[in-house]
Design a protein around this motif. Structure first.
Motif: not given
Length: 120
Positions: A67, A109, A105-106, A72-73, A102
């Protein structure tokens, strides 16, 4: 299916090989590295030896998904049915893809925080 059932990102895995692929993915996750790595033959490399016996996988390249804060995702992996080495261009492409995931995902979120924040 492998992947997060709450997300769209998952992959179809034939039932006959599911256990071995989960074991291989778990080994990939356990390697404590924040950079990519490749295995020319999963049967000979200590990071993956013993994880695959019947599944048609002989080589793989792995890249961690991080991320924006460096957490670590998970990992993204490319597997091949033949033993082979992954070249620098292929590794760079996989790293770019992992970075894109990544960032996605950020972004998700951030949108969830904005939509569901209790602050007014």
């Amino acid at each position: 299916m492998l992947g997060d059932p709450r997300e769209e990102a998952s992959a179809f895995v034939p039932e006959a090989h599911r256990g071995e692929l989960i074991a291989l993915a778990t080994k990939a996750l356990l390697v404590d590295r924040n950079d990519g790595w490749a295995v020319a033959d999963v049967h000979d490399d200590p990071r993956t030896a013993g994880a695959v016996r019947l599944a048609p996988i002989r080589s793989m390249a792995v890249q961690p998904i991080l991320d924006g804060a460096g957490g670590r995702l998970g990992v993204i992996a490319v597997c091949d049915a033949l033993p082979r080495r992954f070249d620098g261009e292929e590794a760079a492409t996989l790293a770019d893809l992992a970075q894109l995931v990544g960032h996605e995902v950020d972004l998700r979120r951030a949108v969830r925080r904005a939509l569901f924040s209790r602050e007014t």
